[in-house]
Scaffold this motif. Sequence first.
Motif, PDB file in Angstrom:
ATOM      1  N   ILE A 225      45.122  38.969  52.335  1.00 43.32           N
ATOM      2  CA  ILE A 225      46.036  38.265  51.441  1.00 43.32           C
ATOM      3  C   ILE A 225      47.397  38.101  52.112  1.00 43.32           C
ATOM      4  O   ILE A 225      47.907  39.038  52.747  1.00 43.32           O
ATOM      5  N   VAL A 227      51.102  36.516  50.748  1.00 38.11           N
ATOM      6  CA  VAL A 227      51.739  35.972  49.548  1.00 38.11           C
ATOM      7  C   VAL A 227      53.259  36.049  49.668  1.00 38.11           C
ATOM      8  O   VAL A 227      53.803  36.977  50.288  1.00 38.11           O
ATOM      9  N   THR A 229      56.863  35.386  47.057  1.00 40.78           N
ATOM     10  CA  THR A 229      57.273  35.238  45.654  1.00 40.78           C
ATOM     11  C   THR A 229      58.764  34.952  45.559  1.00 40.78           C
ATOM     12  O   THR A 229      59.531  35.232  46.494  1.00 40.78           O
ATOM     13  N   ILE A 261      40.770  40.302  43.637  1.00 42.99           N
ATOM     14  CA  ILE A 261      41.692  39.177  43.823  1.00 42.99           C
ATOM     15  C   ILE A 261      42.309  38.744  42.494  1.00 42.99           C
ATOM     16  O   ILE A 261      43.527  38.521  42.396  1.00 42.99           O
ATOM     17  N   GLY A 262      41.497  38.618  41.458  1.00 44.36           N
ATOM     18  CA  GLY A 262      42.029  38.209  40.159  1.00 44.36           C
ATOM     19  C   GLY A 262      43.067  39.184  39.642  1.00 44.36           C
ATOM     20  O   GLY A 262      44.115  38.785  39.105  1.00 44.36           O
ATOM     21  N   ILE A 265      46.383  38.802  41.612  1.00 43.08           N
ATOM     22  CA  ILE A 265      47.101  37.575  41.229  1.00 43.08           C
ATOM     23  C   ILE A 265      47.813  37.791  39.893  1.00 43.08           C
ATOM     24  O   ILE A 265      48.975  37.404  39.722  1.00 43.08           O
ATOM     25  N   SER A 269      51.862  37.516  39.559  1.00 41.34           N
ATOM     26  CA  SER A 269      52.366  36.317  38.870  1.00 41.34           C
ATOM     27  C   SER A 269      53.701  36.566  38.175  1.00 41.34           C
ATOM     28  O   SER A 269      54.510  35.656  38.016  1.00 41.34           O
ATOM     29  N   ILE A 273      54.914  33.556  41.978  1.00 43.21           N
ATOM     30  CA  ILE A 273      54.287  33.300  43.274  1.00 43.21           C
ATOM     31  C   ILE A 273      54.693  31.933  43.825  1.00 43.21           C
ATOM     32  O   ILE A 273      54.588  30.923  43.139  1.00 43.21           O
ATOM     33  N   PHE A 276      50.213  31.605  48.112  1.00 39.89           N
ATOM     34  CA  PHE A 276      49.190  32.649  48.079  1.00 39.89           C
ATOM     35  C   PHE A 276      48.034  32.202  48.962  1.00 39.89           C
ATOM     36  O   PHE A 276      47.453  31.146  48.736  1.00 39.89           O
ATOM     37  N   SER A 278      44.363  33.490  50.760  1.00 38.11           N
ATOM     38  CA  SER A 278      43.309  34.494  50.776  1.00 38.11           C
ATOM     39  C   SER A 278      42.270  34.072  51.813  1.00 38.11           C
ATOM     40  O   SER A 278      41.789  32.945  51.790  1.00 38.11           O
TER      41      SER A 278
END
Length: 295
Positions: A225, A227, A229, A261-262, A265, A269, A273, A276, A278
């Motif tokens: 991952i 990411v 933000t 993963i869910g 996220i 959030s 974000i 992102f 993956s």
Amino acid sequence: MKDTILELNNVRKSYGNFQALKGIDLTLNASEILGFIGPNGAGKTTTIKVILGMIKAQGTSRVFDLDSWKDAVEIHKYLSYVPGDVNLWPNLTGGEVIDFFLMLKKQKDTSYKHELIKRFDLDPTKKCKTYSKGNRQKVALIAALSSDVSLYIFDEPTSGLDPLMETLFQEEVRQLKDQGKSILLSSHILSEVEQLCDTINIIKEGKIIEKGNLQDMRHLSMSNIRVSTEKNISGLDQVDYIKDYRLIDGYHEFKIENHKIGEVIAQLSQYEIKSFESRLSTLEELFMGYYGEEH
């Protein structure tokens, strides 16, 4: 001929008190490329020598439904083998060696040999004692690839070859599969295995520790991952399911199990974000997951 080309059941081999193979089960089907990977000393070459009838072992090893040890001469009529370190007759030329192997296979059509010699950029008029390791490897590969057989066994076949020749070898293997041939490929070039193989077997300390196609084996790996933000995040390195956390140029990079993963996220959030990414782990990353402690 059966759909199963090669089958090993509970193959065991010991040298004194050292147990090199501890119950190997292996199956190669028609028109399949089977990748066989593991570190040096894991038992790959020993397994291949059992298949070829070069070593006698306990358990059963059958090729074309024939016994590898008792029927080795008959089996070798229908397979080609390339080892990782090729030894050739020093006073024969490369071309003479290729012709000799094709003669052993009673190969009448030798036209493809000339195309391969050109593609692999080999001078077949030189004596083998003058060849580099890479050129000796080319001789063995050309002899194998120009043979019309049902099974090809490659044990580190591109050792000593430059990247261009490696790519050419991969093209040839794909073509063999398209022709309905079966291939057992033992390779340390994991990207090669990943690109070519239908099924993968990982061997460690004389045992197969995982087998399946690459998609089947993804459950063993993690997603990578990356990411960024709007709001600052802290404490990601404290989350138990986040591994190998790093903050690089404002991007949070880490690994998580795919099914998380869910959850990650949802957690991120709240920090708004911006980007992102993956990415599934490659076979090499998966492989290092098994053997990382040994490197």
